[in-house]
Design an enzyme around this catalytic site. Structure first.
Site: not given
Length: 451
Positions: A170, A395
């Protein structure tokens, strides 16, 4: 994943470097980054329908993903670098050196792992998802520890689909930054080109003269110098997905307005988070928990500061840029019939008075660790992700993602939040908890939506 055996077979493992030569890049951690140094890794899984064979996977998908990943890393150099933690406790650095790379593993799932079941909304064993999650490599060298900030695993379900698992530290960046990278990689994979603005690494954009606040935070947490332990198996957790359709969100808004027509900041986020928090608290007794009516209940949620500070920080800034917002109530209030309204009022007021005022958002930042550190171990409910970062649009050339799972919420009490890929205007809520808690949550979640 050292504590259990994965039910996947590694087909190919590689270290992928940026495609273009680049000089060393050294970034100091801002105060936004430092607060996440000892936080558990963030783990996201994206599942795609793509029925291909193992041979086709190795011959076409593997080389394509490696090539496009290399190109994407050329624009996101810090992700190929390492977090450097000095044993003398000097401030940490994020360093990319020529030749650095990220680890990517290509694997094939065992037949016992059912793609369609894993991508369903119903209750599923949380442990099974760790088959697709890579670990961040850490090694010690003379005087410092070096930790990779990103690792990737691509797993084939033969003749069914593909799962891409991301694990990131993080401290390297928030969701805005990591999702930006994932979209850059998918764009290179599908289109063979990059179609976004380049990320900005300039740390001077974060106002902190002489790194006063960053050093203040580091001096506070360095005495707790440790590594987050890996999860212990079995986790005894169940994962489930809940959806609020647009009509149901409007129903919750209407309920709120009918009670208080002057309610301000009544957004889809506010009612969804408020409804989830109140439902979580209500489910305690029904899952066997014994909680005093007067015990404090906290809700914590991060807010992107990029457009909320003066001067604003560019949307394409790469790193962390999150403020902490916390609201407090009691168990008795939140589990009552008016618990949802209590939650919505608290969240709305916090956003209105804190998040949406540039002179307030960081006003108490010096005190974040002192104020919120003691909440660890308390009854605090959180949220990971945001509808703003639509990973269902990703995608790689096989069609949009079928299912998103934020596996790292296994280490917290709270939800993941994303746009629904099926219902326009709807929101998808991911939850991980003991099975009894999931079942109790589902009872109230669905029951309270009936007018």
């Amino acid at each position: 994943m050292a504590t259990t055996t994965k039910r996947v077979t590694v087909l190919h493992a590689a270290a992928v470097s940026p495609s273009e030569d680049a000089a060393e890049l050294r970034l100091h951690l801002t105060f936004f980054d430092v607060v996440w140094v000892f936080f558990h890794p963030i783990q996201r899984l994206l599942f795609f329908n793509h029925p291909i064979s193992s041979s086709e996977f190795l011959e076409t998908v593997v080389p394509s993903l490696k090539t496009s990943l290399s190109k994407a890393l050329s624009r996101y150099l810090p992700l190929a670098g390492n977090l450097i933690q000095h044993f003398n406790l000097d401030p940490l650095e994020l360093i990319y050196s020529p030749g650095d790379s990220i680890s990517i593993c290509f694997a094939e799932a065992d037949e016992s792992l059912d793609f369609n079941r894993l991508t369903a909304h119903e209750n599923r064993d949380a442990d099974e998802f760790y088959n697709f999650i890579p670990d961040l490599a850490t090694r010690s060298e003379e005087g410092f520890r070096k930790t990779a900030v990103l690792a990737i695993q691509v797993t084939l379900f033969p003749e069914t689909g593909i799962c891409i698992g991301f694990t990131n530290h993080h401290a390297v960046g928030d969701a805005s930054s990591i999702v930006g990278f994932i979209k850059a990689w998918s764009s290179e994979s599908k289109l063979g080109r990059y179609q976004f603005q380049d990320p900005i690494f300039d740390r001077s954009l974060v106002t902190d003269p002489s790194l006063r606040r960053a050093n203040l935070f580091w001096n506070h947490i360095k005495s707790f110098y440790f590594q987050v332990p890996p999860p212990k198996f079995p986790t005894n957790r169940t994962r489930a997905t809940f959806v609020l359709q647009k009509s149901q969100i409007q129903f919750l808004k209407n309920r709120t307005l009918s009670r208080n027509p002057n309610t301000e900041h009544l957004s889809s986020f506010t009612v969804t988070l408020g409804y989830s928090w109140a439902t979580w608290v209500k489910s305690a007794a029904h899952s066997g928990e014994i909680v005093d009516e007067n015990e404090a209940e906290y809700l914590g949620f991060p807010v992107d500061c990029r457009n909320r500070v003066d001067p604003p920080i560019p949307e394409t800034y790469f790193g962390n840029c999150l403020a902490f917002l916390v609201v407090e109530s009691t168990h008795g209030k939140l589990k009552s019939e008016d618990g949802f309204f209590e939650a919505v009022d608290l969240i709305g007021e916090c956003i209105r008075e804190k998040a949406n005022k540039k002179d307030e958002i960081l006003k108490d930042a010096d005190e974040w660790l002192v104020k919120y550190g003691p909440l660890v171990g308390k009854r605090i409910f959180g949220v990971a992700g945001s509808p703003r970062f639509d990973l269902y649009e990703v995608d790689f050339g096989w069609g949009k993602a079928k299912k998103l799972e934020v596996a790292s919420i296994d280490g917290d009490q709270g939800i993941s939040l994303a746009k629904s890929p099926v219902f326009e205007g709807g929101l998808e809520i991911g939850l991980s908890a003991m099975e009894k808690k999931i079942e109790a949550f589902a009872h109230f979640f669905h029951g309270d939506l009936i007018a």
